[in-house]
Design an enzyme around this catalytic site. Sequence first.
Site, PDB file in Angstrom:
ATOM      1  N   PHE A 202     -23.426  13.070  26.350  1.00 34.18           N
ATOM      2  CA  PHE A 202     -22.933  11.944  27.136  1.00 34.18           C
ATOM      3  C   PHE A 202     -21.959  12.428  28.200  1.00 34.18           C
ATOM      4  O   PHE A 202     -20.890  11.883  28.410  1.00 34.18           O
ATOM      5  CB  PHE A 202     -22.259  10.915  26.218  1.00 34.18           C
ATOM      6  CG  PHE A 202     -22.286   9.504  26.754  1.00 34.18           C
ATOM      7  CD1 PHE A 202     -23.492   8.870  26.989  1.00 34.18           C
ATOM      8  CD2 PHE A 202     -21.111   8.815  26.997  1.00 34.18           C
ATOM      9  CE1 PHE A 202     -23.518   7.565  27.469  1.00 34.18           C
ATOM     10  CE2 PHE A 202     -21.122   7.511  27.471  1.00 34.18           C
ATOM     11  CZ  PHE A 202     -22.334   6.886  27.711  1.00 34.18           C
TER      12      PHE A 202
ATOM     13  N   SER B  56     -33.844  18.013  30.072  1.00 36.41           N
ATOM     14  CA  SER B  56     -32.675  18.881  30.045  1.00 36.41           C
ATOM     15  C   SER B  56     -33.085  20.346  30.008  1.00 36.41           C
ATOM     16  O   SER B  56     -33.161  21.000  31.047  1.00 36.41           O
ATOM     17  CB  SER B  56     -31.795  18.526  28.836  1.00 36.41           C
ATOM     18  OG  SER B  56     -30.595  19.257  28.868  1.00 36.41           O
ATOM     19  N   ARG B  57     -33.359  20.882  28.820  1.00 40.16           N
ATOM     20  CA  ARG B  57     -33.800  22.260  28.663  1.00 40.16           C
ATOM     21  C   ARG B  57     -34.863  22.324  27.563  1.00 40.16           C
ATOM     22  O   ARG B  57     -34.706  21.725  26.499  1.00 40.16           O
ATOM     23  CB  ARG B  57     -32.621  23.182  28.314  1.00 40.16           C
ATOM     24  CG  ARG B  57     -31.713  23.518  29.486  1.00 40.16           C
ATOM     25  CD  ARG B  57     -32.453  24.338  30.532  1.00 40.16           C
ATOM     26  NE  ARG B  57     -31.630  24.692  31.675  1.00 40.16           N
ATOM     27  CZ  ARG B  57     -31.544  23.988  32.802  1.00 40.16           C
ATOM     28  NH1 ARG B  57     -32.229  22.849  32.903  1.00 40.16           N
ATOM     29  NH2 ARG B  57     -30.807  24.391  33.804  1.00 40.16           N
TER      30      ARG B  57
ATOM     31  N   GLU C  92     -41.752  28.369  30.892  1.00 42.01           N
ATOM     32  CA  GLU C  92     -42.117  27.737  32.164  1.00 42.01           C
ATOM     33  C   GLU C  92     -42.546  28.801  33.159  1.00 42.01           C
ATOM     34  O   GLU C  92     -41.905  29.853  33.247  1.00 42.01           O
ATOM     35  CB  GLU C  92     -40.936  26.933  32.711  1.00 42.01           C
ATOM     36  CG  GLU C  92     -40.552  25.763  31.823  1.00 42.01           C
ATOM     37  CD  GLU C  92     -39.383  24.949  32.374  1.00 42.01           C
ATOM     38  OE1 GLU C  92     -38.796  25.340  33.408  1.00 42.01           O
ATOM     39  OE2 GLU C  92     -39.061  23.920  31.761  1.00 42.01           O
TER      40      GLU C  92
ATOM     41  N   HIS D  59     -40.620  20.288  35.541  1.00 42.86           N
ATOM     42  CA  HIS D  59     -39.194  20.566  35.753  1.00 42.86           C
ATOM     43  C   HIS D  59     -38.745  20.097  37.137  1.00 42.86           C
ATOM     44  O   HIS D  59     -38.151  20.849  37.921  1.00 42.86           O
ATOM     45  CB  HIS D  59     -38.902  22.061  35.569  1.00 42.86           C
ATOM     46  CG  HIS D  59     -37.469  22.326  35.194  1.00 42.86           C
ATOM     47  ND1 HIS D  59     -37.108  23.382  34.395  1.00 42.86           N
ATOM     48  CD2 HIS D  59     -36.317  21.692  35.520  1.00 42.86           C
ATOM     49  CE1 HIS D  59     -35.786  23.404  34.239  1.00 42.86           C
ATOM     50  NE2 HIS D  59     -35.293  22.370  34.916  1.00 42.86           N
TER      51      HIS D  59
END
Length: 341
Positions: free
Chosen positions: A152, A233-234, A263, A282
């Site tokens: 957050f 995110s990742r 990736e 991405h």
Amino acid sequence: MSYTVFYMNPDATPGVIEIVRRHLPDGWGLTTPTTPFDFSQELAEADFVIVATEPITYDHLSIAGHLKMIQHQGVGYEKIDLDACRHFGILVGITPEGTSVGVAEHTLLLILAVYKRLVTAMNGIAHGNWMQWSLREDSFELSGKTLGLVGFGRIGRAVAKRVLAFDARVIYFDACTNNDHGLDAARRSSLEALLRESDIVSLHLPETIDTRHLINSVTLAQMKPGAVLINASRGGLVEENALLEALQSGHLGGAGLDVFSVEPVPWDHPLLALPNVIATPHIAAGTSDALNAKMKAVFANLLRFTNCELPQNIVPELSELVNETSPRKKDYATESSRAHI
């Protein structure tokens, strides 16, 4: 004084390079890769390196005899060898600017695309299948659902503000953020309760030793049956084989993925074959608006360095390289530790 900046991004299109050049300070030079793999000539001449997705290794730094600072145009610096940077005394800055809006909007895009079966509906039309009724039993509205945000920070809060406008309920888990975030409608939760209660779980964390494979067979089993997982995110946050099993078994209702553990993701990755998975390459923060904002911030930070001012958002692992006598060092290190979340 003139400085040479190496934009270490062999995948950059001419249009991307033009945006970078547009923000280059007067009198500075810009170099780009002449080959996809060997950057030795450009590194040997560079005063500064701007990096996007390429790794930076000890071998790179050993060539870069003039290098003063590395500026990552994003926030995920896990591909930069920080021990090598420490050895050579090279600061690494990150660029949280220009990320929040794009990722927050893309998170909503993935949620709605999964819920509305967007790709299935579009492919149906393209193949002569008018699915006006056949999609109704497993299409959903965001209104009234519970979104659980794991993380957050800046981006998680940006997502929350947008999702609240859809009349959804927002809960979040964050080990660092306090309750003074101006979003009273968002309720803090434990991770276990969040996984149990959420219709949608969205990840907004950096990839670290502690967060790698946070979403695994155990945590996936704790999620609400039929829930949706979103990851912009990742890729390393999710154990992909466990996610595949949860989707194939029907325990999860779908997933929206902008990132993967490897990736580019292989075209034959089994997750891509599932009808309840929406995948993008991405691109959550990959807009012209974001790139302009990032390059403005990137060069502002490099100018701080050349003007003997304290650069912003240096990665906290290298904070000891910042001038120990600076009265701003403590505040600066604190800001940096949160900037990537």
